[in-house]
Write a protein that holds these residues in place. Structure first.
Motif, mmCIF file in Angstrom:
data_model
loop_
_atom_site.group_PDB
_atom_site.id
_atom_site.type_symbol
_atom_site.label_atom_id
_atom_site.label_comp_id
_atom_site.label_asym_id
_atom_site.label_seq_id
_atom_site.Cartn_x
_atom_site.Cartn_y
_atom_site.Cartn_z
ATOM 1 N N LEU A 149 31.337 27.708 40.973
ATOM 2 C CA LEU A 149 30.820 27.959 42.120
ATOM 3 C C LEU A 149 31.018 29.281 42.485
ATOM 4 C CD1 LEU A 149 32.259 24.704 44.152
ATOM 5 C CD2 LEU A 149 30.090 25.141 43.158
ATOM 6 N N ILE A 150 30.724 30.067 41.575
ATOM 7 C CA ILE A 150 31.054 31.843 41.905
ATOM 8 C C ILE A 150 29.879 32.415 42.307
ATOM 9 C CG2 ILE A 150 31.491 33.805 40.537
ATOM 10 C CD1 ILE A 150 33.788 32.293 39.089
ATOM 11 N N GLY A 151 28.759 32.229 41.607
ATOM 12 C CA GLY A 151 27.576 33.134 41.600
ATOM 13 C C GLY A 151 26.952 33.031 42.908
ATOM 14 N N LYS A 152 26.640 31.803 43.698
ATOM 15 C CA LYS A 152 25.845 32.251 44.875
ATOM 16 C C LYS A 152 26.681 32.379 46.073
ATOM 17 C CE LYS A 152 22.836 28.537 43.273
ATOM 18 N NZ LYS A 152 23.602 27.986 42.120
ATOM 19 N N THR A 153 28.016 31.887 45.987
ATOM 20 C CA THR A 153 28.841 32.254 47.164
ATOM 21 C C THR A 153 29.174 33.643 47.295
ATOM 22 O OG1 THR A 153 30.681 31.959 45.792
ATOM 23 C CG2 THR A 153 30.067 30.104 47.110
ATOM 24 N N TYR A 154 29.351 34.539 46.176
ATOM 25 C CA TYR A 154 29.418 36.054 46.267
ATOM 26 C C TYR A 154 28.113 36.621 46.679
ATOM 27 C CZ TYR A 154 30.723 40.427 45.086
ATOM 28 O OH TYR A 154 30.890 42.151 45.028
ATOM 29 N N VAL A 168 55.539 33.622 40.695
ATOM 30 C CA VAL A 168 54.344 33.053 40.856
ATOM 31 C C VAL A 168 53.307 33.919 41.434
ATOM 32 C CG1 VAL A 168 54.588 31.892 42.733
ATOM 33 C CG2 VAL A 168 52.907 30.931 41.277
ATOM 34 N N ARG A 169 52.144 33.984 41.107
ATOM 35 C CA ARG A 169 51.040 34.718 41.878
ATOM 36 C C ARG A 169 49.828 33.880 41.730
ATOM 37 N NH1 ARG A 169 50.183 39.703 38.058
ATOM 38 N NH2 ARG A 169 52.572 39.998 38.049
ATOM 39 N N HIS A 170 48.846 34.017 42.893
ATOM 40 C CA HIS A 170 47.650 33.225 42.728
ATOM 41 C C HIS A 170 46.502 33.911 43.156
ATOM 42 C CE1 HIS A 170 48.515 32.816 47.160
ATOM 43 N NE2 HIS A 170 47.021 32.789 47.297
ATOM 44 N N ARG A 171 45.504 33.631 42.614
ATOM 45 C CA ARG A 171 44.128 34.321 42.676
ATOM 46 C C ARG A 171 43.094 33.292 43.160
ATOM 47 N NH1 ARG A 171 44.694 34.553 37.358
ATOM 48 N NH2 ARG A 171 42.972 33.882 36.042
ATOM 49 N N ILE A 172 42.211 33.595 44.186
ATOM 50 C CA ILE A 172 41.078 32.659 44.461
ATOM 51 C C ILE A 172 39.917 33.192 43.744
ATOM 52 C CG2 ILE A 172 39.576 32.011 46.408
ATOM 53 C CD1 ILE A 172 41.946 32.151 48.221
ATOM 54 N N THR A 173 39.540 32.215 43.088
ATOM 55 C CA THR A 173 38.479 32.486 42.239
ATOM 56 C C THR A 173 36.919 32.357 42.662
ATOM 57 O OG1 THR A 173 38.496 30.394 40.942
ATOM 58 C CG2 THR A 173 39.687 32.439 39.981
ATOM 59 N N SER A 174 36.883 31.275 43.434
ATOM 60 C CA SER A 174 35.764 31.236 44.426
ATOM 61 C C SER A 174 35.919 29.998 45.593
ATOM 62 C CB SER A 174 34.531 30.173 43.643
ATOM 63 O OG SER A 174 35.127 28.889 43.299
ATOM 64 N N ALA A 175 35.089 30.230 46.430
ATOM 65 C CA ALA A 175 35.415 29.477 47.869
ATOM 66 C C ALA A 175 33.991 29.354 48.329
ATOM 67 C CB ALA A 175 36.109 30.154 48.778
ATOM 68 N N CYS A 176 33.563 27.997 48.890
ATOM 69 C CA CYS A 176 32.563 27.755 49.558
ATOM 70 C C CYS A 176 32.467 26.826 50.708
ATOM 71 C CB CYS A 176 31.252 27.038 48.514
ATOM 72 S SG CYS A 176 31.834 25.505 47.851
ATOM 73 N N GLY A 201 33.843 12.684 51.784
ATOM 74 C CA GLY A 201 33.971 13.526 50.517
ATOM 75 C C GLY A 201 33.187 13.416 49.458
ATOM 76 N N GLY A 202 33.405 14.120 48.291
ATOM 77 C CA GLY A 202 32.402 14.204 47.261
ATOM 78 C C GLY A 202 32.329 15.474 46.596
ATOM 79 N N GLY A 203 31.402 15.812 45.896
ATOM 80 C CA GLY A 203 31.151 17.168 45.329
ATOM 81 C C GLY A 203 30.971 18.396 46.188
ATOM 82 N N SER A 204 30.880 19.614 45.611
ATOM 83 C CA SER A 204 30.713 20.658 46.138
ATOM 84 C C SER A 204 29.573 21.602 45.511
ATOM 85 C CB SER A 204 32.071 21.703 46.134
ATOM 86 O OG SER A 204 33.074 20.971 46.782
ATOM 87 N N THR A 205 29.080 22.441 46.261
ATOM 88 C CA THR A 205 27.976 23.189 45.794
ATOM 89 C C THR A 205 27.953 24.494 46.356
ATOM 90 O OG1 THR A 205 25.668 23.511 45.506
ATOM 91 C CG2 THR A 205 26.444 22.221 47.147
ATOM 92 N N ASP A 206 27.694 25.793 45.539
ATOM 93 C CA ASP A 206 27.711 27.096 46.059
ATOM 94 C C ASP A 206 26.401 27.265 46.983
ATOM 95 O OD1 ASP A 206 26.059 27.446 43.825
ATOM 96 O OD2 ASP A 206 27.000 29.012 42.875
ATOM 97 N N VAL A 207 25.418 26.206 46.568
ATOM 98 C CA VAL A 207 24.152 26.324 47.495
ATOM 99 C C VAL A 207 24.534 26.048 49.002
ATOM 100 C CG1 VAL A 207 21.836 25.003 48.245
ATOM 101 C CG2 VAL A 207 22.823 25.507 45.678
ATOM 102 N N SER A 238 29.466 30.728 63.479
ATOM 103 C CA SER A 238 29.232 32.125 62.978
ATOM 104 C C SER A 238 29.668 32.032 61.575
ATOM 105 C CB SER A 238 29.979 33.061 63.813
ATOM 106 O OG SER A 238 29.797 34.304 63.186
ATOM 107 N N TRP A 239 28.698 32.081 60.613
ATOM 108 C CA TRP A 239 29.031 31.984 59.280
ATOM 109 C C TRP A 239 29.963 33.097 58.626
ATOM 110 C CZ3 TRP A 239 28.112 34.961 54.955
ATOM 111 C CH2 TRP A 239 28.577 34.088 53.415
ATOM 112 N N LYS A 240 30.880 33.018 58.033
ATOM 113 C CA LYS A 240 31.672 34.085 57.369
ATOM 114 C C LYS A 240 32.152 33.561 55.994
ATOM 115 C CE LYS A 240 35.601 37.174 58.138
ATOM 116 N NZ LYS A 240 36.119 37.058 56.856
ATOM 117 N N THR A 241 31.824 34.314 54.999
ATOM 118 C CA THR A 241 32.175 33.863 53.674
ATOM 119 C C THR A 241 33.709 33.581 53.654
ATOM 120 O OG1 THR A 241 32.334 34.463 51.350
ATOM 121 C CG2 THR A 241 32.868 36.202 53.077
#
Length: 550
Positions: free
Chosen positions: A200-205, A339-347, A410-416, A493-496
């Motif tokens: 879920l990286i390609g489209k969200t970014y 510990v450190r964390h990094r967000i790799t994707s979010a949609c 609930g269910g799956g997720s998509t970067d679409v 108002s959509w915001k990433t």
């Protein structure tokens, strides 16, 4: 509302104020809904598009088979992206690689005339790790077996059917372009070759960088176990990786060592306790330990555990994510690691389009289900027997169009989904895997470029192309889609959901790929080389030395 965990929020107005994303995607269809008829109409342009697909079926199924053979993982789809781009170049599209800085993402554009609508198509081509499977084999038989006496594994495979996904979308885009040219219909057709859907990286970014701006409508599909469309939503999601850092040492003399693996295991255990009181039916929480050490007699100094945190909206994801982060901090404290964390994707969750789904469904019904032959049903039944499922074969009907469940479970997720908040979007599924099976399995990989998948890829291309042509020949249909979109997005108002300063993960491409696609490395939107992750922790103190016994 109580099932969603929203105790005390009882009115639609209050829901919209508290969570506009969920309110906008909610359904208010009255009981007794019946799908309308007369939306999809025959036309010479539609006949031309469907005819182009039929006459190029061998090329289409050949592309699916080629990408299936490549089975390349997210962000590394070197051969697969090139194959798809070359297919579209031969259909008259102009192709530019490096969309949003991703080496294997590309945008293909075809324009005829002026003043026509801009229609987008979604293409994906990444495989999944560990799902290698020989084509058309009805039992588990990995095509690539990785021998390791301590950790045997399987190679990647198209267990989500993205070889077919990108191929059908590319074929539909090409068919619409050819029909528009033949029948003089002004249009801009854009195909977006997207990397890393599985993460879920390609489209969200890309959405956050304006890649999909200017489109009038966007058409999407995904392999499935059924042939259906609808206007339900999906779950919003944040992917996050936690890195624990400790101190290595000999396993036989462990005193003072700090095990990062202990921290990861503690985190995994504690996060499971969130399920009873902190995870609503609309939520999902799943994890995997990416790195837990290599050999038992070295205390792991670094360990990583990755989570997918899903909920009905970005706001609800954030609440659950904060709890997961708190668990990581508790695990670090208990294990004396950092510990450190990094967000790799979010949609986001997907914004539905009822009017778009109604148009697509009627086209699906008119065209009919995929043409599954005896080979497809035979393979499906062999797989079902192997998996302990009823031997029902492939789904060879078009599912009814029904209103979504009024309670989101609930269910799956998509970067679409992020695209859907910026452009009117429709999604549908075509049966590529047998009834009762699941995607993200070796059984789907067995079907993706075998008889079931080859029938599905042609049918999916027809469904998408026919619906797109209706938007060109019937301006009223496109207007209805855009009007519904405008109404649903009022007050939202959509915001990433990606954090400020986010840099997408990338792999350095091979030189031959950069030369072939005319790109330079690194792209300007990432830091390269990436910062090293190195533990600087100290051994744990056991206190003052004990006095010798007398």
């Amino acid at each position: 509302m109580q099932l969603l965990g929203a105790a005390g929020v009882t009115g639609a107005v209050m829901t919209a104020e508290a969570d506009p994303a969920m309110a906008a995607s909610a359904d208010v269809t009255p009981a007794g809904y019946t799908a309308p008829e007369g939306l999809a109409q025959d036309s010479p342009a539609k006949d031309a598009a469907l005819g182009w697909i039929a006459s190029n079926a061998d090329r289409i199924t050949g592309l699916n088979a080629e990408i299936w053979e490549n089975a390349e993982l997210s962000l590394r789809e070197w051969k697969s992206s090139l194959a798809e781009a070359e297919f579209l170049e031969k259909a008259g599209f102009d192709v530019t690689f490096g969309t949003a800085g991703f080496p294997t993402a590309f945008t293909a554009t075809y324009t005829y005339g002026t003043g026509g609508p801009a229609l987008g198509f979604s293409g994906e081509y990444d495989a999944l790790p560990g799902l290698s499977q020989n084509k058309g084999v009805g039992h588990h038989d990995p095509r690539e077996y990785v021998h390791d006496p301590f950790a045997p594994s399987y190679g990647p495979g198209h267990g989500c059917g993205h070889s077919a996904l990108g191929t059908a979308a590319a074929a539909a885009a090409a068919a619409v372009a050819q029909a528009a040219k033949k029948h003089k219909l002004p249009v801009t057709v854009k195909f977006f070759g997207s990397t890393a859907e599985e993460t879920l990286i390609g489209k969200t970014y890309a959405v956050s960088k304006g890649v999909y701006a200017g489109l009038d409508a966007f058409l999407d599909w995904h392999p499935s176990t059924a042939n259906a469309t609808g206007w339900g939503s999906t779950t919003a999601m944040t992917a996050v990786t936690f890195t624990f850092l400790g101190v290595a040492g000999h396993g036989g003399t462990p005193l003072g060592n700090k095990s990062a693996l202990d921290a990861a295991v503690m985190m995994a255990t504690m996060s499971e306790f969130l399920r009873e009181e902190n995870l609503a039916p609309s939520g999902r929480l799943h994890w995997v330990i990416n790195n837990g050490g290599d050999i038992p007699n070295v205390t792991p100094e670094i360990a990583e555990i990755s989570y997918y945190v899903r909920e009905g909206s970005p706001a609800r994801v954030q609440v659950l994510l904060d709890k997961v982060i708190a668990v990581s901090e508790a695990a670090a404290k208990a294990s004396q690691t950092t510990v450190r964390h990094r967000i790799t994707s979010a949609c986001w969750n997907q914004l539905p389009s009822k009017s778009f789904a109604e148009l697509l469904h009627e086209n699906m019904r008119q065209i009919g289900p995929p043409e599954f032959g005896e080979d497809a049903h035979r393979l499906a039944k062999e797989l079902q027997e192997s998996l302990g499922l009823p031997q029902k074969g492939m789904h060879d009907a078009i599912g009814d169009l029904t209103a979504p469940n009024p309670v989101f479970l609930g269910g799956g997720s998509t970067d679409v989904a992020d695209i859907s908040w910026n452009v009117p979007t429709v999604s549908m599924g075509a049966a590529l895997a047998p009834i009762g099976t699941k995607l993200h399995t070796w059984s789907t990989a067995a079907c993706a470029a075998a008889a079931p998948g080859q029938a599905a890829v042609v049918a999916a291309a027809k469904y998408l192309a026919a619906t797109a042509v209706d938007l060109l020949t019937q301006p009223a249909r496109l207007k209805a889609v855009k009007d519904e979109f405008a109404e649903r997005t009022k007050g939202v108002s959509w915001k990433t959901a990606l954090p400020d300063g986010y840099e997408p993960p990338m792999y350095e491409p091979p030189q031959w790929f950069l030369e072939k696609t005319g790109q330079k490395w690194p792209p300007r939107n990432i830091t390269w080389p990436p910062r090293k992750v190195v533990s600087q922790e100290k051994f744990s103190s056991l206190g003052p030395d004990l006095a010798p016994q007398k």
